[in-house]
Design an enzyme around this catalytic site. Structure first.
Site, short mmCIF file in Angstrom:
data_model
loop_
_atom_site.label_atom_id
_atom_site.label_comp_id
_atom_site.label_asym_id
_atom_site.label_seq_id
_atom_site.Cartn_x
_atom_site.Cartn_y
_atom_site.Cartn_z
CG HIS A 48 -6.44 4.54 -1.48
ND1 HIS A 48 -5.25 4.25 -0.88
CD2 HIS A 48 -6.42 3.89 -2.67
CE1 HIS A 48 -4.54 3.47 -1.66
NE2 HIS A 48 -5.23 3.24 -2.77
CG ASP B 78 -1.94 1.02 1.31
OD1 ASP B 78 -2.40 1.43 0.22
OD2 ASP B 78 -2.33 1.42 2.42
ZN ZN Z 1 -4.51 4.96 0.79
#
Ligand code: ZN
Length: 290
Positions: free
Chosen positions: A208, A80
């Site tokens: 996100h 990530d």
């Molecule tokens: Zn993120």
């Protein structure tokens, strides 16, 4: 079974469900999400941020890979917010099957240049690449960070960015922020931008900072074609809350991890289950065996 980001997301995109990418930043959190996914026959991404990796140590990846290789559930091991080539290369060497390169804070042309370089390397190793265009907000107090002012993704730029870089999935900014929003702040997703973008691009789109948007908005985003949603704060807050409760319970003898953590993991499992249902990921593992 361990699969790549492209493999896990393409099927999700085609079948209109979203893969939860859980930032399970400890062994307990990882076990909790893995058990939930197995119970619900739900494919998922194990997402690890570089800061989480520094804390967990490289050897933790050995545990994750063991579990991924011994489960029937399709799992992708994803880096990530990789910040540079060094972090991405490190993840690829460790056995990650998907990496994110986040150069979204750089000017458009530079974001393209950096992302393209990563795509060239990662694809040689059979690893998928996620990049980001626009900026995700930050509410403070998260490992992922972000910016204070959100720059929404321009759908036309997204089209150009994908054509230039050859990425496998794109994180778009439509008004989400990492972390939990302050009280009295109601986040609103620009679903119109998402709609516009899906008309122009054909690779899976990623959200996100989906932790405290309303379930209705998240469900609409999945309906409109979001194929992956990152969940970090939500699975950690419930765990920490239960831990706080146990430690403040007045029993000063409580100390064994196998006594202390299972109740906390149960809270994480409840949240993971709710997200899997919201993203319509339950009972989708079978689609990957065809
Ligand atoms: Zn993120």
């Amino acid at each position: 079974m361990l699969i790549t980001g492209k493999e896990i997301l393409d099927i999700a995109q085609k079948n209109k469900f979203a893969i939860p990418a859980f930032n399970a930043g400890s062994g307990q959190l990882f076990t909790a999400v893995m058990e939930t996914a197995e119970e619900m026959k739900a494919p998922f991404m194990m997402a690890i941020h570089p800061d989480e990796l520094s804390f967990l140590k490289d050897s933790f990846i050995g545990q994750v890979l063991y579990e991924c290789n011994h489960t029937k559930i399709p799992v992708c091991l994803h880096l990530d917010h990789g910040a540079n080539i060094k972090q991405v290369m490190h993840a690829i060497k460790l056995g990650f099957t998907s990496v994110m390169i986040d150069a979204s804070h750089k000017p458009f042309e530079e974001n393209i240049r950096i992302t393209k370089e990563i795509v060239n390397i990662a694809h040689l190793a059979g690893v998928s690449v996620e990049a980001e265009l626009g900026t995700i907000g930050d509410t403070g107090n998260t490992v992922e960070g972000g910016v204070t002012e959100i720059i929404y993704t321009d759908p036309l730029k997204a089209q150009e960015f994908i054509a230039e870089t050859g990425i496998d999935s794109l994180a778009i900014a439509i008004g989400t922020a990492h972390g939990i929003y302050p009280k009295n702040f109601v986040p609103k997703l620009r679903l119109d931008i998402l709609k516009e973008t899906t008309k122009l691009v054909d690779i899976p789109l990623v959200l996100h900072g989906g932790s405290s948007n309303s379930d209705t908005e998240i469900a609409s985003a999945v309906e409109l074609g979001i194929a992956k949603i990152n969940i970090s704060s939500d699975i950690k807050i419930c765990f920490a809350q239960k831990l706080r409760e146990l430690l403040n319970s007045g029993n000063s003898e409580i100390r064994e991890p196998n006594v202390l953590f299972p109740a906390c993991m149960l809270e994480t499992k409840k949240v993971a289950k709710q997200k899997i249902e919201l993203f319509k990921t339950n009972d989708k593992a079978g689609l990957y065996y065809l």
